[in-house]
Write an enzyme that holds these catalytic residues in place. Sequence first.
Site, PDB file in Angstrom:
ATOM      1  N   GLU A  71       0.833  -1.199   0.000  1.00 19.05           N
ATOM      2  CA  GLU A  71       0.000   0.000   0.000  1.00 19.05           C
ATOM      3  C   GLU A  71       0.871   1.255   0.000  1.00 19.05           C
ATOM      4  OE1 GLU A  71      -3.087  -0.023  -0.436  1.00 19.05           O
ATOM      5  OE2 GLU A  71      -3.691  -2.083   0.043  1.00 19.05           O
TER       6      GLU A  71
ATOM      7  N   CYS B 286      -7.479  -2.031   8.406  1.00 22.34           N
ATOM      8  CA  CYS B 286      -6.118  -2.037   7.861  1.00 22.34           C
ATOM      9  C   CYS B 286      -5.624  -0.612   7.629  1.00 22.34           C
ATOM     10  CB  CYS B 286      -6.052  -2.846   6.567  1.00 22.34           C
ATOM     11  SG  CYS B 286      -6.263  -4.615   6.850  1.00 22.34           S
TER      12      CYS B 286
ATOM     13  N   HIS C 267      -1.399  -5.772   1.623  1.00 24.26           N
ATOM     14  CA  HIS C 267      -2.619  -6.577   1.577  1.00 24.26           C
ATOM     15  C   HIS C 267      -2.344  -7.853   0.779  1.00 24.26           C
ATOM     16  CE1 HIS C 267      -5.685  -3.356   2.760  1.00 24.26           C
ATOM     17  NE2 HIS C 267      -6.047  -4.434   3.432  1.00 24.26           N
TER      18      HIS C 267
HETATM   19  N1  PCA Z   1      -8.237  -6.924   6.422  1.00 19.53           N
HETATM   20  C1  PCA Z   1      -9.098  -5.828   6.787  1.00 19.53           C
HETATM   21  C2  PCA Z   1      -8.920  -5.688   8.284  1.00 19.53           C
HETATM   22  C3  PCA Z   1      -8.240  -6.932   8.745  1.00 19.53           C
HETATM   23  C4  PCA Z   1      -7.768  -7.585   7.519  1.00 19.53           C
HETATM   24  O1  PCA Z   1      -7.050  -8.591   7.468  1.00 19.53           O
HETATM   25  C5  PCA Z   1      -8.866  -4.568   5.982  1.00 19.53           C
HETATM   26  O2  PCA Z   1      -8.466  -4.668   4.807  1.00 19.53           O
HETATM   27  O3  PCA Z   1      -9.112  -3.476   6.468  1.00 19.53           O
END
Ligand code: PCA
Length: 195
Positions: free
Chosen positions: A79, A142, A164
């Site tokens: 990200e 996240c 992610h």
């Molecule tokens: N993904 C979520 C929160 C926890 C996770 O593993 C997100 O993308 O915000």
Amino acid sequence: MRKLLITGFEAFGGETINPSWDAVCRLPDVICDFSITKLCLPVVFGEAPEKAIAVAKDLAPDVILCIGQAGGRAAVTPEMVGINLRHASIPDNNGNQPSDDEIIKGGDKAYFSTLPVRKIAENIKSKGIAAQVSYSAGTYVCNDLLYSLLDHFKETEMQIGFIHVPYSDEQRKENMPSMSLDMITQALIAAIEAI
Ligand code: PCA
């Protein structure tokens, strides 16, 4: 040796596992010149960053790398940015469902990750694993974690970032992309190699 704190998340949204934490658990304790400390975080607004900040204050790592599941994505996605916004389409694991709230009242609108995001994506791709820089970590827990860490440690040398990962094959989603846990783990190793 440099110190790297890596975090994964517990399961949420009706899932029984979260590939972010499962992959983190599979990592060795040393990668390149990093000693690795692993931490599992709750999928709860505010609590996830609080817990990560508390551990980071104690450990004083050179790098904090946070991992989360992005169901539906086909690639591993470092990200680029965290934004000052909380908006949830499903409740978090404590039942909070904020709607267009600021994370920090009057805080900066956004922070860029302080990790070499593009280099990380390139190194993952060089191992034959799908990877792509992402320009939105969303507005759920996240992003809450990424933005809060970047804000909290902004006056320090600590490098902070978020990756992610797709659903893992074990989660068996029909018509949804997924990746093996082994491949996700290799992607995280490649990411750390690039830091
Ligand atoms: N993904 C979520 C929160 C926890 C996770 O593993 C997100 O993308 O915000």
